[in-house]
Enzyme design. Structure first.
Site, PDB file in Angstrom:
ATOM      1  N   GLU A  81      -3.908  -4.333   4.040  1.00 45.34           N
ATOM      2  CA  GLU A  81      -3.058  -3.158   3.849  1.00 45.34           C
ATOM      3  C   GLU A  81      -3.183  -2.754   2.400  1.00 45.34           C
ATOM      4  O   GLU A  81      -3.006  -3.573   1.504  1.00 45.34           O
ATOM      5  CB  GLU A  81      -1.593  -3.485   4.149  1.00 45.34           C
ATOM      6  CG  GLU A  81      -1.297  -3.626   5.623  1.00 45.34           C
ATOM      7  CD  GLU A  81       0.174  -3.968   5.872  1.00 45.34           C
ATOM      8  OE1 GLU A  81       0.482  -4.324   7.014  1.00 45.34           O
ATOM      9  OE2 GLU A  81       0.990  -3.903   4.926  1.00 45.34           O
ATOM     10  N   ASP A 141      10.756  -0.018  -1.332  1.00 47.76           N
ATOM     11  CA  ASP A 141      10.120  -1.134  -2.017  1.00 47.76           C
ATOM     12  C   ASP A 141      10.971  -1.712  -3.132  1.00 47.76           C
ATOM     13  O   ASP A 141      11.691  -0.999  -3.818  1.00 47.76           O
ATOM     14  CB  ASP A 141       8.767  -0.697  -2.582  1.00 47.76           C
ATOM     15  CG  ASP A 141       7.734  -0.544  -1.478  1.00 47.76           C
ATOM     16  OD1 ASP A 141       7.493  -1.547  -0.776  1.00 47.76           O
ATOM     17  OD2 ASP A 141       7.203   0.563  -1.305  1.00 47.76           O
TER      18      ASP A 141
END
Ligand SMILES: Cc1ncc(COP(=O)(O)O)c(C=O)c1O
EC number: 4.2.1.20
Lengths: 278, 405
Positions: free
Chosen positions: A50, A61
């Protein structure tokens, strides 16, 4: 249409083991080192890569991945350069699936159709776009499927049985189960709740289910991989990368190895897992 | 400007939260079930007369509504044109319009059984309003505020803390409102089970832009009735400043279908539109951030750019999606005022009317200074005085004494 992702999971199933999925940020800490890192990942045991697309405002995040994105942006990373990076990787590796992960705005600004064409041509196999739930499938998910790219959806602890069918409807490649409610880099989920969730998701889909968020050590990875078709590690790799940088945040001679060594250790953890019977 | 006009400018959004191409629900899957729950709870509350009547009670006796519509006689004389009325939102409890929306959302949170409230704040006015109502109803309150804003809006930080809220300075990104919103979203994604996110403006994923607009529409509805009573007719023009756009939308929305009413939104032009500023319509283009598609300041790669405004409450690189639509369809004119223009207006209103405005509505006053002289003396112009300047006194004092810029 079979993508590298489908092929890879079919191989792993035959081999009777879970996938080790690694997340790193494209262009972190600079494009050249980043290319070396992603080239090193499969050699160290990563089954799927990824690749984060840097964004100024990564709302899901934690601090580590936020900082990685900002490091990349600071050295001039763009979506176009992320695609270049994948093109560079594909020169020597035509088997390891690459999934771009990030937020919608840079793609929207690039232009959805142009992006899908360029991404496919660069050798990208799938997309995980955090801020595109099924309610916004018209934006990118449906066009991506048409363009032959997998659109990998996140399922979370708040995705209940009633909602799961909607989440899974246009998902392909694999399902990414976010093991905790929270941001990347937060505490790990316990294996038993993960096992329960994976079983629940599998009642609704034949797709492989990978689990991520909070996996940091080979032991975590082993525990999770015994209950899922794959374990995803991101923040731990990015922390290893960051710890290898000099005081100005630049790559050192240790940077590529720091990521590769942790990848190898984590891969051992995943490979040591007993695959639960399907 | 679009040639096809809708039958009504007030019918949006559609069931998926779109105003034309703007709006939507661009959030992480973790949050999607929560915003669907919120939409359901809001729809039910709207249909429940008990909800409205309880809210009306607090609006009257706790907030102090209706806020006056005040004829600014000396400002009018000074500018020599339109007859200027100030909608006195600065007189509300907590000192700004923000409380109208917070009251509505806190009552919704109570209906939904949520015990922990989070909010983002720029100028601190939304944070103060949230901290206030959390104190009133015994709820836990956490406010995210960019570290830069914590510095320049100290009086509000102290107020929030006195009210029992926890203020978390946000160190990520540009350390202003946009980053406070990111951090609030990160908190929400983490604490989904007990937490209600009280958004402070007409932005974010559907249904926030709609519900904040509805709670703020009391500003325009009162203005309509008050102007009818004072002048026996509709106003001719409306002016309001725009951060995310909630005080503006609250004033504008009830008038959108009154075609004789000219409407002006005023964005923050910071150091000027060719330099650092916060005018997303003047200097941005459509993109996706914080749950909705709207005009945003960004670079060629779709990275969000730093905004700048002297006013913390306008220092945001986006704008509510309904404003983006009203701009594209041509119903509202979006102008902008620089830091210096706002400072001049701040001083003018203080000296002429004895009302120290917040720096945010000082941007609206700055454009009134341009627009009013060009209008006839029987032109009725309403400005939303969205907040009072107490919070800005230390910052403006320093600037005027030449201590900082
Ligand atoms: C007094 C005042 N007016 C205006 C604003 C800008 O917000 P909005 O555009 O949502 O009204 C703020 C925000 O902090 C404010 O405090």
């Amino acid at each position: 249409m079979t993508t590298r992702i489908d092929t890879r999971f079919a191989e792993l199933k035959k081999a009777g083991r879970a996938a080790f999925v690694t997340f790193v940020m494209a262009g972190d800490p600079d494009p050249a080192t980043s290319l070396e890192i992603i080239k090193a990942l499969p050699k160290a045991g990563a089954d799927v890569i990824e690749l984060g697309m840097p964004f100024t405002d990564p709302m899901a995040d934690g601090p580590s991945i936020q900082a990685a994105g900002l490091r990349a942006l600071k050295v001039g990373m763009t979506l176009k350069k992320t695609l270049d990076l994948v093109r560079g990787f594909r020169k020597d590796d035509n088997a390891t699936p690459i999934v771009l992960m990030g937020y919608y705005n840079p793609i929207y600004i690039y232009g959805v159709d142009k992006f899908l064409g360029d991404a496919k041509a660069a050798g990208i196999d799938g997309l995980i776009i955090v801020d595109l739930p099924p309610e916004e499938d018209d934006e990118l998910c449906l066009p991506a499927m048409k363009a032959g790219l997998n659109f990998i959806r996140l399922a979370t602890p708040t995705t209940d049985d009633k909602r799961l069918p909607a989440v899974l409807a246009n998902t392909s490649g694999f399902v990414y189960y976010v093991a905790i409610t929270g941001i990347t880099g937060a505490a790990a989920a316990d294996a038993s709740s993960v096992s329960e969730a994976v079983t629940r998701i599998k009642r609704h889909t034949k797709l492989p289910v990978c689990v991520g968020f909070g996996i940091r050590t080979p032991e975590n990875a082993r525990a999770i991989a015994s209950h899922a078709n794959g374990a995803v590690v991101g923040t731990a790799l990015i922390d290893a990368l960051r710890n290898s940088l000099d005081a100005d945040g630049r790559a050192t001679g240790k940077t590529v190895n720091a990521v590769a060594e942790l990848t190898a250790a984590l891969a051992q953890g995943v490979k040591g897992a007993q695959q639960a019977a399907e | 400007m679009n040639s096809v006009k809708p039958n009504s400018y007030r019918s949006g959004p559609d069931e998926r939260g779109h105003f034309g191409i703007f709006g939507g629900r661009f959030v992480a899957e973790t949050l999607m079930p929560l915003i669907l729950d919120l939409e359901k709870a809001y729809t039910e509350a709207k249909a429940d007369p008990a909800f409205q009547s309880e809210m009306n009670g607090y609006l009257k006796n706790y907030v102090g509504r209706p806020s006056p519509l005040y004829f600014a006689e000396r400002l009018t004389e000074h500018l020599g044109g339109a007859k200027i009325y100030l909608k006195r939102e600065e007189l509300n409890h907590t000192g700004s319009h923000k409380v109208n929306n917070v009251l509505g959302q806190i009552m919704l949170a109570r209906r939904m059984g949520k015990k922990r409230i989070i909010a983002e704040t720029g100028a601190g006015q939304h944070g103060v309003a949230t901290a206030t109502l959390c104190a009133r109803f015994g709820l836990d309150c956490v406010v995210y505020m960019g570290a830069v804003d914590v510095e320049r809006q100290q009086p509000n930080v102290i107020r929030m803390e006195m009210l029992g809220a926890k203020v978390i300075p946000v160190q990520s990104g540009t350390r202003t409102l946009k980053d406070a919103m990111n951090e609030a979203l990160r908190d929400w994604v983490t604490n989904v089970h007990d937490t209600f996110y009280c958004i402070g403006t007409v932005a974010g994923p559907h249904p926030y832009p709609t519900l904040v607009r509805d709670f703020q529409s009391i500003i325009g509805n009162e203005t309509k009735a008050q102007m009818q009573e004072i002048e026996g007719r509709l106003p001719d023009s409306l002016v309001a400043c725009i951060g995310g756009g909630s005080n503006a939308m609250g004033l504008f929305h009830p008038f959108l279908d009154d075609s004789t009413v000219e409407i002006f939104g005023v964005e923050a032009a910071g150091h000027g539109l060719t330099q650092l500023h916060a005018a997303s319509i003047a200097g941005g283009r459509p993109g996706v951030l914080h749950g909705n598609r709207t005009y945003l300041l960004m670079d060629a790669d779709g990275q969000i750019q730093d905004a700048h405004s002297i006013s913390a409450g306008l220092d945001y690189p986006g704008i509510g999606p309904e404003h983006s639509w009203l701009h594209e369809i041509g119903r509202v004119n979006y102008l902008s005022a620089t830091d210096d223009e706002a400072l001049a207006a701040f001083q003018l209103l203080s000296k002429l009317e004895g009302i120290i405005p917040a720096l945010e509505p000082a941007h609206a006053i700055a454009k009134v200074m341009e627009l009013a002289p060009k209008r006839a003396k029987d032109h009725l112009m309403v400005v939303n005085l969205s907040g009072r300047g107490d919070k800005d006194v230390p910052q403006v004092g320093d600037i005027l004494r030449g201590k900082s810029k």
